[in-house]
Design a protein around this motif. Structure first.
Motif, PDB file in Angstrom:
ATOM      1  N   PRO A   3       0.730  -1.258   0.146  1.00 17.41           N
ATOM      2  CA  PRO A   3      -0.039   0.128  -0.146  1.00 17.41           C
ATOM      3  C   PRO A   3       0.879   1.203   0.223  1.00 17.41           C
ATOM      4  CG  PRO A   3      -0.819  -1.482   1.680  1.00 17.41           C
ATOM      5  CD  PRO A   3       0.356  -2.107   1.064  1.00 17.41           C
ATOM      6  N   MET A   4       0.285   2.375  -0.757  1.00 18.99           N
ATOM      7  CA  MET A   4       1.104   3.613  -0.771  1.00 18.99           C
ATOM      8  C   MET A   4       0.757   4.388   0.388  1.00 18.99           C
ATOM      9  SD  MET A   4       1.051   4.534  -4.735  1.00 18.99           S
ATOM     10  CE  MET A   4       2.428   5.419  -4.873  1.00 18.99           C
ATOM     11  N   VAL A   5       1.485   5.347   0.891  1.00 21.23           N
ATOM     12  CA  VAL A   5       1.265   6.133   1.841  1.00 21.23           C
ATOM     13  C   VAL A   5       1.540   7.616   1.670  1.00 21.23           C
ATOM     14  CG1 VAL A   5       2.481   4.485   3.616  1.00 21.23           C
ATOM     15  CG2 VAL A   5       3.978   6.134   2.457  1.00 21.23           C
ATOM     16  N   PRO A   6       0.955   8.329   2.692  1.00 20.16           N
ATOM     17  CA  PRO A   6       0.952   9.914   1.984  1.00 20.16           C
ATOM     18  C   PRO A   6       2.414  10.245   1.863  1.00 20.16           C
ATOM     19  CG  PRO A   6      -0.501   9.329   3.977  1.00 20.16           C
ATOM     20  CD  PRO A   6       0.166   8.213   3.619  1.00 20.16           C
ATOM     21  N   ALA A   7       2.689  11.147   0.765  1.00 21.94           N
ATOM     22  CA  ALA A   7       4.139  11.329   0.432  1.00 21.94           C
ATOM     23  C   ALA A   7       4.958  12.254   1.858  1.00 21.94           C
ATOM     24  CB  ALA A   7       4.259  12.491  -0.626  1.00 21.94           C
ATOM     25  N   ALA A   8       4.370  13.086   2.522  1.00 27.57           N
ATOM     26  CA  ALA A   8       4.895  13.624   3.707  1.00 27.57           C
ATOM     27  C   ALA A   8       5.315  12.496   4.711  1.00 27.57           C
ATOM     28  CB  ALA A   8       3.924  14.668   4.388  1.00 27.57           C
ATOM     29  N   SER A   9       4.799  11.547   4.848  1.00 23.79           N
ATOM     30  CA  SER A   9       5.180  10.661   6.073  1.00 23.79           C
ATOM     31  C   SER A   9       5.819   9.369   5.105  1.00 23.79           C
ATOM     32  CB  SER A   9       3.809  10.057   6.565  1.00 23.79           C
ATOM     33  OG  SER A   9       3.074   9.416   5.875  1.00 23.79           O
ATOM     34  N   ALA A  10       6.320   9.387   4.137  1.00 24.49           N
ATOM     35  CA  ALA A  10       6.987   8.477   3.424  1.00 24.49           C
ATOM     36  C   ALA A  10       8.387   8.103   3.745  1.00 24.49           C
ATOM     37  CB  ALA A  10       6.882   8.376   1.916  1.00 24.49           C
ATOM     38  N   PRO A  11       8.873   6.905   3.882  1.00 22.12           N
ATOM     39  CA  PRO A  11      10.336   6.794   4.299  1.00 22.12           C
ATOM     40  C   PRO A  11      11.153   7.250   3.136  1.00 22.12           C
ATOM     41  CG  PRO A  11       9.204   4.640   3.837  1.00 22.12           C
ATOM     42  CD  PRO A  11       8.184   5.663   3.995  1.00 22.12           C
ATOM     43  N   PRO A  12      12.302   7.464   3.218  1.00 23.43           N
ATOM     44  CA  PRO A  12      13.358   7.651   2.018  1.00 23.43           C
ATOM     45  C   PRO A  12      12.916   6.653   1.050  1.00 23.43           C
ATOM     46  CG  PRO A  12      14.521   7.946   4.067  1.00 23.43           C
ATOM     47  CD  PRO A  12      13.191   7.356   4.466  1.00 23.43           C
TER      48      PRO A  12
END
Length: 108
Positions: A45-54
């Motif tokens: 699953p994709m996550v919000p870009a602001a909380s994405a890991p590097p």
């Protein structure tokens, strides 16, 4: 299975957790069952870009192409790829397809 993004809205930026792919939601309509769709890339699953890991470095062959629009089978969800990645986009477990370009009118 629940989606990390409760209800995708136009303008939401999502990032993959398994590759470098990032997308922006262009269009999202409510589903018939009222459940938000599970948007995934590379099976995760994709996550919000602001909380994405590097993002992991290196991208041998891109399955998700920058600048391309992807739609789900019903046409209710449309994503614009802003960063290419090796994973394929899917919505509720079904692979998303490239959106076809609209033909231009003839100018005779």
């Amino acid at each position: 299975m629940t989606s990390p993004v409760p209800t995708p809205r136009p303008g939401d930026q999502l990032a993959s957790t398994v590759c470098t792919a990032r997308v922006v939601v262009i269009r999202a309509s409510a589903s018939a069952d009222g459940q938000p769709p599970v948007i995934a890339c590379g099976g995760s699953p994709m996550v919000p870009a602001a909380s994405a890991p590097p993002s992991p470095s290196g991208d041998a062959a891109s399955a998700t192409l920058i600048g391309k629009r992807y739609v789900d089978a019903s046409g209710t969800l449309e994503l614009l790829c802003t960063s290419s990645g090796a994973g394929e986009l899917s919505c509720d477990g079904v692979r998303m397809t490239l959106k076809a370009a609209k033909p231009l009118p003839a100018s005779d």
